[in-house]
Structures are given as structure tokens and as C-alpha cells.
Design a protein around this motif. Sequence first.
Motif, PDB file in Angstrom:
ATOM      1  N   ALA A  23      41.360  39.226 -33.125  1.00  0.00           N
ATOM      2  CA  ALA A  23      41.969  38.151 -32.437  1.00  0.00           C
ATOM      3  C   ALA A  23      42.565  38.536 -31.303  1.00  0.00           C
ATOM      4  O   ALA A  23      42.721  38.064 -30.108  1.00  0.00           O
ATOM      5  N   GLU A  24      43.468  39.560 -31.506  1.00  0.00           N
ATOM      6  CA  GLU A  24      44.520  40.095 -30.417  1.00  0.00           C
ATOM      7  C   GLU A  24      43.355  40.977 -29.502  1.00  0.00           C
ATOM      8  O   GLU A  24      43.769  41.031 -28.400  1.00  0.00           O
ATOM      9  N   GLY A  25      42.246  41.466 -29.979  1.00  0.00           N
ATOM     10  CA  GLY A  25      41.382  42.271 -29.011  1.00  0.00           C
ATOM     11  C   GLY A  25      41.927  43.324 -28.449  1.00  0.00           C
ATOM     12  O   GLY A  25      41.361  43.829 -27.325  1.00  0.00           O
ATOM     13  N   GLN A  26      42.917  44.032 -28.997  1.00  0.00           N
ATOM     14  CA  GLN A  26      43.333  45.245 -28.305  1.00  0.00           C
ATOM     15  C   GLN A  26      42.895  46.540 -29.020  1.00  0.00           C
ATOM     16  O   GLN A  26      43.404  47.747 -28.471  1.00  0.00           O
ATOM     17  N   MET A  27      41.923  46.336 -29.890  1.00  0.00           N
ATOM     18  CA  MET A  27      41.586  47.789 -30.720  1.00  0.00           C
ATOM     19  C   MET A  27      39.969  47.853 -30.687  1.00  0.00           C
ATOM     20  O   MET A  27      39.522  46.592 -30.763  1.00  0.00           O
ATOM     21  N   THR A  28      39.443  48.864 -30.391  1.00  0.00           N
ATOM     22  CA  THR A  28      37.963  49.202 -30.610  1.00  0.00           C
ATOM     23  C   THR A  28      37.603  48.922 -32.167  1.00  0.00           C
ATOM     24  O   THR A  28      38.360  49.130 -32.912  1.00  0.00           O
ATOM     25  N   LEU A  29      36.524  48.845 -32.464  1.00  0.00           N
ATOM     26  CA  LEU A  29      35.975  48.869 -33.740  1.00  0.00           C
ATOM     27  C   LEU A  29      36.527  50.101 -34.661  1.00  0.00           C
ATOM     28  O   LEU A  29      36.933  50.073 -35.593  1.00  0.00           O
ATOM     29  N   ASP A  30      36.309  51.386 -33.718  1.00  0.00           N
ATOM     30  CA  ASP A  30      36.506  52.502 -34.470  1.00  0.00           C
ATOM     31  C   ASP A  30      37.973  52.774 -34.556  1.00  0.00           C
ATOM     32  O   ASP A  30      38.312  53.105 -35.781  1.00  0.00           O
ATOM     33  N   GLU A  31      38.555  52.177 -33.704  1.00  0.00           N
ATOM     34  CA  GLU A  31      40.324  52.217 -33.870  1.00  0.00           C
ATOM     35  C   GLU A  31      40.614  51.237 -35.085  1.00  0.00           C
ATOM     36  O   GLU A  31      41.513  51.784 -35.890  1.00  0.00           O
ATOM     37  N   LEU A  32      40.045  50.117 -35.225  1.00  0.00           N
ATOM     38  CA  LEU A  32      40.254  49.063 -36.437  1.00  0.00           C
ATOM     39  C   LEU A  32      39.977  49.992 -37.774  1.00  0.00           C
ATOM     40  O   LEU A  32      40.834  49.594 -38.699  1.00  0.00           O
ATOM     41  N   ILE A  33      38.725  50.326 -37.538  1.00  0.00           N
ATOM     42  CA  ILE A  33      38.435  51.106 -39.071  1.00  0.00           C
ATOM     43  C   ILE A  33      39.408  52.327 -39.366  1.00  0.00           C
ATOM     44  O   ILE A  33      39.640  52.198 -40.373  1.00  0.00           O
TER      45      ILE A  33
END
Length: 189
Positions: A23-33
Amino acid sequence: MSKRSSISRLPDEVRQHIEQRIAEGQMTLDELIHDLRERFPEHADDLPSRSAVHRYGQKLDRRLAAIRASTEAAKIIREHAGDREDARSEALTAMIQSELFESIMELQEASDEEMPAEKRVGLLSKAAKNIATLTRSSVTLKKYQEEAAAKARAELLAEQEERLEELRGEDGMSEQLEDRIRNVLLGKA
């Protein structure tokens, strides 16, 4: 019914963390993982794949967009219409009815492996109860809207009758002219 996502099977705190980050949309998918692996090492074997997070993110984005659109529509209705006839409730009821219909369709299409028949019947029973409540609410809302419309029309007619009285004034007005004006105001002309 489709298979539950790997994210929906995660513990609440992990799932909520994923939802918040998406929801914040401040991370890429790789960063989130990477963030998930560091923050929840005890769930390392259960953490979702990059594609699962992507699919979940798209689904969450659609939900958030629908909520934002509904909220914006409610604001516009409130600002411009005053919502005397409770149009927001009518829109909300229609949305819930649509969602229930789609859910029932998914339940009917579910195989016995996906969901045992007794569980499906139980869910359909709960849905039927909720539909009955929703239908009663809809009927009550329609009655309220009809009453509000009738009240508004009565107020308008009373206002027009006052204006007609003002037109009579001291110099008078013929009965023919008064009848003609009344018929125009009442839409009979």
C-alpha cells in the motif's frame, strides 16, 4: 473457487506487513522479498515467491482503487446532492449484492476437493441469511427514498402555492390565469 494464495495462508503479522508495504508503494518486489526474509526469518520456508507477491499486490491495488473510487463518489454525492435520498446507501447495497452474487457463483463452481459439500452448503446458508437482511435493507431504503421524494415534491408545491398567492396580490388575478398558472406548475398544461 480458486486456490488460496500463499500470502493468505501466512500468519496475520506477516500478511499485514506485506499489505502495508504494498500500500505504501515505496519498495520494489525484490526489496519487499528481501525485507520479509530479514524481518521474519522464522517463516523463511513459508514466504511467498516474487510472482505471488506481485499477484497479491495487483489484487490489493484493485481493492484499494475500488475503495478510493467509492469514497470519492460518496464525497461527490454528499457535496452536490446533499444525499437527501441516501444514494450512498443505495450504491453500497448494490456493491454488496454484486459481491455476494460473485461469491455464490464461485461457491457453486468449486469442486468437492476445493471445498467439501457440507462446507459449501454452510456458506451458502450464511449468504442466504445475509442476502435476506440486505434485501430488507434495500426495501426499507426504497421506501425512505420514495418518502423523501414525496416530501420534496410537497415542499415544492407548497412553495409554488405561496408564489401563486403573491401573484394574486392587491391588484388581483383572474381565476382563469390562476388556473392556467397552477396547471403549468403542476405539469398539467
